[in-house]
Design a protein around this motif. Structure first.
Motif, mmCIF file in Angstrom:
data_model
loop_
_atom_site.group_PDB
_atom_site.id
_atom_site.type_symbol
_atom_site.label_atom_id
_atom_site.label_comp_id
_atom_site.label_asym_id
_atom_site.label_seq_id
_atom_site.Cartn_x
_atom_site.Cartn_y
_atom_site.Cartn_z
ATOM 1 N N THR A 213 -18.149 -24.817 8.980
ATOM 2 C CA THR A 213 -17.085 -25.178 8.043
ATOM 3 C C THR A 213 -16.101 -26.145 8.680
ATOM 4 O O THR A 213 -15.566 -27.036 8.005
ATOM 5 C CB THR A 213 -16.355 -23.913 7.565
ATOM 6 N N ILE A 216 -17.400 -29.593 8.232
ATOM 7 C CA ILE A 216 -17.160 -30.079 6.870
ATOM 8 C C ILE A 216 -15.691 -30.456 6.691
ATOM 9 O O ILE A 216 -15.362 -31.445 6.021
ATOM 10 C CB ILE A 216 -17.573 -29.011 5.841
ATOM 11 N N LEU A 255 -15.879 -36.719 1.703
ATOM 12 C CA LEU A 255 -16.203 -35.715 0.692
ATOM 13 C C LEU A 255 -15.175 -35.674 -0.433
ATOM 14 O O LEU A 255 -15.372 -34.975 -1.424
ATOM 15 C CB LEU A 255 -16.295 -34.330 1.339
ATOM 16 N N VAL A 279 -14.024 -25.731 -1.776
ATOM 17 C CA VAL A 279 -15.195 -26.302 -1.098
ATOM 18 C C VAL A 279 -15.415 -25.606 0.240
ATOM 19 O O VAL A 279 -16.527 -25.155 0.565
ATOM 20 C CB VAL A 279 -15.020 -27.819 -0.888
ATOM 21 N N VAL A 283 -18.537 -23.148 1.369
ATOM 22 C CA VAL A 283 -19.347 -23.509 2.533
ATOM 23 C C VAL A 283 -19.345 -22.377 3.554
ATOM 24 O O VAL A 283 -20.396 -21.995 4.093
ATOM 25 C CB VAL A 283 -18.837 -24.823 3.157
ATOM 26 N N THR A 310 -22.923 -27.322 1.139
ATOM 27 C CA THR A 310 -21.873 -28.317 0.930
ATOM 28 C C THR A 310 -21.907 -28.865 -0.489
ATOM 29 O O THR A 310 -20.862 -29.041 -1.129
ATOM 30 C CB THR A 310 -22.023 -29.463 1.944
ATOM 31 N N ALA A 347 -21.999 -35.222 1.720
ATOM 32 C CA ALA A 347 -22.476 -33.849 1.908
ATOM 33 C C ALA A 347 -23.761 -33.829 2.723
ATOM 34 O O ALA A 347 -23.980 -32.918 3.537
ATOM 35 C CB ALA A 347 -22.703 -33.189 0.547
ATOM 36 N N GLY A 351 -23.388 -32.150 6.061
ATOM 37 C CA GLY A 351 -24.139 -30.907 5.939
ATOM 38 C C GLY A 351 -25.153 -30.748 7.058
ATOM 39 O O GLY A 351 -25.300 -29.658 7.631
ATOM 40 N N ALA A 354 -23.180 -29.928 10.090
ATOM 41 C CA ALA A 354 -22.661 -28.561 10.031
ATOM 42 C C ALA A 354 -23.757 -27.540 10.297
ATOM 43 O O ALA A 354 -23.549 -26.549 11.013
ATOM 44 C CB ALA A 354 -22.019 -28.309 8.670
#
Length: 383
Positions: A213, A216, A255, A279, A283, A310, A347, A351, A354
């Motif tokens: 997270t 992100i 994002l 969001v 996530v 995501t 994303a 993503g 992440a």
């Protein structure tokens, strides 16, 4: 689930989403019929045309009111490039089939819709649909840009426009596709031995979710701040075909976008920041559950799972925006859904990062991938 069982629902899903998008593109011609504006208002017709144009084979009917096609891929004098346009669309539909097939095969194999995994598999497949659409329009973009007869003019801004053009129609098509794919996957797995879940300590799962997270949040909180986004837009130069890369960088790095509360009423600002927090919450929750849902914790599974998480977070945020949006009376009801699917390129970028970071956190916490050694889903590769 073995590849032999997983490939059937993946093929069905890939074929269905391709067929739905082809049908959506073919439906663009219906908007040219007389009386359309008596059913929809002018703004709604224009918005529907923008949704469907990227998937239309007909370059003439794909023209939008501002003279561009499929997010800036053709112009009114592009009829002599019709063959090139058709080739680009063929590549686009093949790409969306292949991309969805690859992701669905991985998701169904590593997260089969059995033993309580059905809701997670359904949401993951739904989220993967817009990703497949984005990858498809990206792969086919050079042909469609060239078909407009101005392929050497502002290439990167044109490319950014094409990538952003997959539209809400892919989100709706992916929802239908995910339902059918999960149903077929459950039928395919009916006689298979149940696959156990991975044993992941709660503390390690929370740590991995927090690390993912945080990755992100780099995009959503830091890079998406207005002044930073403006710096990304204007600070990178280039010449010739590589000039003006700002729009393309924003597509793949941001994002969202936000600024300080001085530019808007505090109540509205807090509502939109709540959407951003949603969001991150989605996530974190998804990454917290993801390792335990997988039959094996591998790099591809974690990366694809984080991308889907995501995208789900973005969709949840966009639904919240729909609830607080007050422009429907001005732009028409169709405009309410116009932002669905935005942010998918970023994303995909963050993503993957992440998911990789979350997997690294799991490994550092002592969690190891445990291959399934029993049942039809057994992996015979020694470890």
């Amino acid at each position: 689930m073995t590849y032999r069982r997983a490939v059937i629902p993946a093929l069905v899903g890939g074929g269905l989403i391709t067929l739905l998008l082809w049908w959506a593109g073919a439906s663009l011609q219906a908007l040219e019929l007389r009386g359309t504006t008596s059913v929809f208002d002018v703004q709604s017709v224009s918005e529907l045309r923008r949704w469907l144009a990227p998937w239309s084979y007909d370059s003439a009917t794909a023209l939008t009111p501002d003279g561009s096609a499929g997010g800036g891929t053709a112009s009114s004098d592009a009829t002599r490039y019709a063959d090139l346009y058709s080739t680009g669309m063929q590549i686009r539909f093949v790409a969306v089939f292949v991309c969805f097939l690859a992701g669905a095969l991985l998701l169904v194999r590593r997260m089969p819709p059995t033993r309580g995994r059905t809701p997670a598999a359904l949401l993951a497949l739904w989220a993967w649909g817009p990703v497949a659409g984005t990858l498809a329009v990206t792969v086919s973009a050079p042909w469609l840009i060239a078909s407009g007869g101005r392929g050497s003019y502002r290439v990167l801004p044109q490319l950014a426009g094409v990538i952003a053009s997959s539209g809400p129609v892919v989100v709706f098509a992916a929802l239908v596709t995910s339902l059918v794919t999960v149903f077929v996957a459950r039928v395919a797995a009916k006689d298979a031995d149940p696959l156990p879940r991975q044993e992941v300590p709660p503390r390690a799962a929370r740590l991995a979710a927090s690390v993912g997270t945080a990755v992100i949040a780099v995009s959503l909180v830091i890079l998406s701040y207005q002044s930073v986004a403006a710096w990304i837009q204007t600070s990178f130069g280039g010449g010739g075909l590589l000039s003006e890369p700002g729009d393309l960088l924003r597509q793949w790095l941001l994002l969202g976008v936000w600024t300080d509360p001085a530019s808007a009423p505090l109540g509205d600002w807090l509502l939109y920041r709540a959407a951003d927090l949603l969001v991150l919450a989605v996530v974190w929750w998804a990454l917290r559950l993801l390792p335990g849902l997988l039959t094996r914790i591998t790099v591809p599974a974690m990366a694809v799972g984080a991308v889907c998480a995501t995208v789900l977070g973005l969709l949840a945020s966009q639904v919240l925006h729909m609830a607080i949006d007050d422009t429907v009376g001005v732009w028409g009801p169709v405009y309410l859904f116009s932002k669905l699917g935005n942010g998918v390129p970023a994303a995909l970028t963050f993503g993957v990062a992440a998911g990789t970071a979350a997997l690294a956190a799991l490994r550092l916490s002592g969690v190891r991938d445990t291959a399934v050694s029993t049942g039809e889903g057994a992996d015979s590769t020694p470890r």
